[in-house]
Design a protein around this motif. Structure first.
Motif, PDB file in Angstrom:
ATOM      1  N   TRP A 178      -5.119 -41.810   6.167  1.00  7.97           N
ATOM      2  CA  TRP A 178      -6.314 -42.470   6.718  1.00  7.97           C
ATOM      3  C   TRP A 178      -6.727 -41.843   8.041  1.00  7.97           C
ATOM      4  CZ3 TRP A 178      -7.612 -45.060  11.196  1.00  7.97           C
ATOM      5  CH2 TRP A 178      -8.802 -45.776  11.164  1.00  7.97           C
ATOM      6  N   THR A 205     -10.208 -39.864   8.570  1.00 10.23           N
ATOM      7  CA  THR A 205     -11.145 -40.517   9.477  1.00 10.23           C
ATOM      8  C   THR A 205     -11.510 -39.640  10.661  1.00 10.23           C
ATOM      9  OG1 THR A 205     -10.306 -42.705   8.858  1.00 10.23           O
ATOM     10  CG2 THR A 205     -11.514 -42.537  10.943  1.00 10.23           C
ATOM     11  N   PHE A 206     -10.534 -38.955  11.237  1.00  7.52           N
ATOM     12  CA  PHE A 206     -10.777 -38.244  12.491  1.00  7.52           C
ATOM     13  C   PHE A 206     -10.824 -36.719  12.357  1.00  7.52           C
ATOM     14  CE2 PHE A 206      -8.917 -42.303  13.824  1.00  7.52           C
ATOM     15  CZ  PHE A 206      -9.886 -42.714  14.727  1.00  7.52           C
ATOM     16  N   GLY A 228     -14.945 -37.439  13.307  1.00  3.43           N
ATOM     17  CA  GLY A 228     -14.311 -38.621  13.859  1.00  3.43           C
ATOM     18  C   GLY A 228     -15.282 -39.712  14.264  1.00  3.43           C
ATOM     19  N   LEU A 270     -17.236 -43.085  14.321  1.00 10.43           N
ATOM     20  CA  LEU A 270     -16.904 -44.425  13.854  1.00 10.43           C
ATOM     21  C   LEU A 270     -18.053 -45.409  14.041  1.00 10.43           C
ATOM     22  CD1 LEU A 270     -13.276 -44.794  15.304  1.00 10.43           C
ATOM     23  CD2 LEU A 270     -13.919 -44.226  12.968  1.00 10.43           C
ATOM     24  N   ALA A 306     -16.657 -40.793   8.167  1.00 11.76           N
ATOM     25  CA  ALA A 306     -15.990 -40.265   6.977  1.00 11.76           C
ATOM     26  C   ALA A 306     -15.856 -41.319   5.885  1.00 11.76           C
ATOM     27  CB  ALA A 306     -14.617 -39.711   7.356  1.00 11.76           C
ATOM     28  N   ALA A 307     -15.636 -42.584   6.272  1.00 14.57           N
ATOM     29  CA  ALA A 307     -15.488 -43.644   5.273  1.00 14.57           C
ATOM     30  C   ALA A 307     -16.764 -43.814   4.463  1.00 14.57           C
ATOM     31  CB  ALA A 307     -15.130 -44.963   5.960  1.00 14.57           C
ATOM     32  N   LEU A 352     -11.482 -45.768   2.006  1.00 13.34           N
ATOM     33  CA  LEU A 352     -10.626 -45.610   3.179  1.00 13.34           C
ATOM     34  C   LEU A 352     -10.146 -46.957   3.712  1.00 13.34           C
ATOM     35  CD1 LEU A 352     -11.980 -42.698   5.430  1.00 13.34           C
ATOM     36  CD2 LEU A 352     -10.001 -42.770   3.934  1.00 13.34           C
ATOM     37  N   ASN A 408      -6.061 -49.099   4.513  1.00 13.43           N
ATOM     38  CA  ASN A 408      -5.582 -49.950   5.605  1.00 13.43           C
ATOM     39  C   ASN A 408      -5.369 -51.391   5.172  1.00 13.43           C
ATOM     40  OD1 ASN A 408      -5.189 -48.118   7.609  1.00 13.43           O
ATOM     41  ND2 ASN A 408      -7.141 -48.437   8.624  1.00 13.43           N
ATOM     42  N   LEU A 452     -14.864 -51.017   8.988  1.00 12.59           N
ATOM     43  CA  LEU A 452     -14.085 -49.809   8.692  1.00 12.59           C
ATOM     44  C   LEU A 452     -12.624 -50.124   8.409  1.00 12.59           C
ATOM     45  CD1 LEU A 452     -15.442 -47.316  11.396  1.00 12.59           C
ATOM     46  CD2 LEU A 452     -15.956 -47.344   8.954  1.00 12.59           C
ATOM     47  N   SER A 508     -10.290 -50.550  10.579  1.00  6.57           N
ATOM     48  CA  SER A 508      -9.594 -49.575  11.414  1.00  6.57           C
ATOM     49  C   SER A 508      -8.146 -49.999  11.631  1.00  6.57           C
ATOM     50  CB  SER A 508     -10.307 -49.439  12.768  1.00  6.57           C
ATOM     51  OG  SER A 508     -10.312 -50.681  13.462  1.00  6.57           O
TER      52      SER A 508
END
Length: 296
Positions: free
Chosen positions: A87, A91-92, A102, A104, A122-123, A157, A161, A198, A200
């Motif tokens: 992830w 993501t980054f 990266g 967000l 990216a998600a 993504l 998480n 997201l 996160s």
């Protein structure tokens, strides 16, 4: 049927794929939303059940120390760390066309309108590449940030998480410390901001910790001390799927909701939400009295 026929299926934020099986809805793959809340829950529990099946500890030694939950379950921790590394890298580090690596943010007019087509970073890019139009097209950022790109809060993504968050239900002693560092104890800042859309890393750690504290408090009050039996919340909890699907289908109709007289009034929104919740608690109580329980 009126709502089902006049509202795009992709606008049903919480509906699962099986809700297509309704006689009055013509099924079409061109507008079917593939991700969803129930899909995410099902996949999350599936992965966690595999971890427990292959690496479960049938007996925990009586001499186990405070860090034994990590030592005894190290194969599961290894899988979770690999998933979280995936992830973080996607993501980054994943390049997204015409967007900063990266990113967000919400896109649209956010960030002074510099990245209008970068909603979700990216998600969002991965979901649009995988699902195309078969995803949620009315995200919460659409009205506030005037975004034009679809973004699904239950995307690929974020599901990674959600698996991590489910696993943290058994390993929570250090999550609040990590979430504080990642977010720097701020609302929108930090190394990884707290972002529910997201899912996160800071969000799942923060929510995993507070969920555990709430569960521990309820366990103390209800099971150990017997001060409270859980009413009235025990009734919707025993018919959670029925209440969830029912709200998804009927939540926009009277008597559960109505057209606001003052759209900007927080008190009116609060009253409507409390009223709708109370009605569903009452319905769940009546179903409980009838011994009707909808299970999956």
């Amino acid at each position: 049927c009126g709502y089902l026929l006049t509202t795009p299926f992709s606008k049903w934020k919480g509906c699962g794929l099986m809700l297509c099986v309704v006689d009055c809805v013509p099924v079409s793959w061109s507008w079917l939303r593939i991700p969803g809340v129930l899909q995410r829950l099902g996949f999350t529990y599936f992965v966690l059940s595999l971890l427990q099946t292959f690496w479960v500890q049938k007996e925990i030694p009586l001499t186990a120390v405070s860090c034994s939950d990590v030592v005894l379950y190290w194969p599961q921790w290894l899988v979770i760390i690999l998933l979280e590394t995936l992830w973080l890298c996607l993501t980054f580090l994943m390049p997204v066309p015409n967007c900063p690596t990266g990113y967000l943010g919400a896109g649209g007019i956010g960030d002074n309108g510099l990245y209008p087509n970068c909603t979700g970073g990216a998600a969002g890019y991965i979901d649009r590449w995988m699902f195309g139009d078969n995803m949620y097209r009315f995200p919460t950022c659409k009205e506030m940030y005037h975004t034009t790109q679809p973004f699904d809060p239950e995307g690929v993504l974020g599901t990674i998480n959600s698996i991590v968050m489910g696993f943290l239900g058994m390993q929570v002693s250090w999550t609040i410390f990590c979430s504080s560092i990642l977010s720097k104890c701020t609302r929108d800042g930090g190394f990884i901001p707290v972002n529910k859309n997201l899912w996160s890393l800071s969000y799942v750690m923060c929510m995993g910790c507070f969920s555990f504290l709430l569960l521990a408090g309820i366990y103390l009050v209800t099971d150990m001390k017997g001060w409270w039996a859980g009413q009235p919340f025990i009734y919707p909890g025993m018919n959670s799927i029925f209440v969830y699907v029912g709200h998804s289908l009927l939540g926009f109709y009277f008597p559960f909701s109505w057209e606001m007289r003052f759209q900007e009034s927080h008190w009116e929104w609060l009253f409507q939400s409390l009223w709708g919740t109370a009605l569903w608690v009452l319905i769940a109580y009546l179903l409980y009295r009838k011994k009707f329980f909808l299970k999956i």
